[in-house]
Design a protein around this motif. Structure first.
Motif: not given
Ligand code: NI
Length: 223
Positions: A99-103, A156-158
């Motif tokens: 799980t992360h957020l793109d800059n 948020l996505h993964s």
């Molecule tokens: Ni991404």
């Protein structure tokens, strides 16, 4: 599906297949995906990505960007001022992206919308779903070869772990003339409705007024 997302077919099966063949025979241009993740995201990123400066990456990227730009529905939904950061990734068994957020701001541009173009068929690998976290639920997306999804970069996505097989996708970002997701979605509805009326009943003075209002709203809301 939610108005915040658009899934759409970009490539036909043979176009997608041809790209995957090229990616499969490529040996030297694949790099460790951690190289381009932010320091926070790098801890969870596990895949290969194609060197952006390689000839093969440039060739396929140009083809895909041209297809995106010339697609009327995608254009109306995303209102692109810049399509950037386009890259190809390959995920093997055990690979995934936590799980992360793109800059929000990248050297290549601002990320208002993120996209994933699925290049091979869902049957070619187990796992590997794009998972988008919304307030109420987790959307799991795994599309057919040649289909793509656009979603707000604010979410948020993964990528779920690939269990077996190989997953090939193209990802990238759109800097939109209209940064705000809700504003962009209102404009999309207005444009789609007006175009539908035009197709059904042809030109009219009333439709001219609607298209004029659309253009002026775009001018007001855009940057
Ligand atoms: Ni991404």
């Amino acid at each position: 599906m939610n108005m915040e997302y658009l899934t759409h077919s970009l490539l036909n099966k043979s176009e997608a297949k041809e790209i995957v063949q090229k990616l499969k025979v490529e040996k030297s241009a694949w790099q460790d995906g951690k190289k381009t993740a932010g320091s926070h995201a790098a801890k969870t990123k596990n895949n290969f990505q194609l060197d952006k400066s390689s000839d093969i990456s440039i060739e396929i990227k140009d083809l895909i960007v041209n297809k995106i730009i010339s697609n009327k529905l995608i254009k109306s939904f995303t209102l692109p001022s810049l399509i950037h950061g386009v890259m190809f990734t390959k995920s093997l068994a055990g690979h995934g992206y936590g799980t992360h957020l793109d800059n929000p701001y990248m050297p290549s541009g601002r990320s208002d919308l993120s996209f994933t173009l699925f290049l091979n068929e869902p049957e070619d690998y187990q796992g590997g779903e794009l998972c988008i976290q919304t307030i109420n639920k987790l959307e799991k997306i795994k599309l057919s070869a040649g289909e793509m999804i656009f979603y707000p970069s604010s979410q948020l996505h993964s990528v779920a772990e690939v269990k077996n097989g190989e997953r090939f996708v193209c990802v990238g970002w759109i800097q939109s003339y209209v940064q705000n997701n809700e504003d962009r979605s209102f404009l999309f509805g207005l444009d789609a409705g007006a175009k539908g009326l035009l197709a059904k009943h042809g030109r009219s003075d009333e439709l001219d007024l609607i298209f004029q209002a659309y253009s002026n709203l775009l001018r007001r809301l855009g940057d």
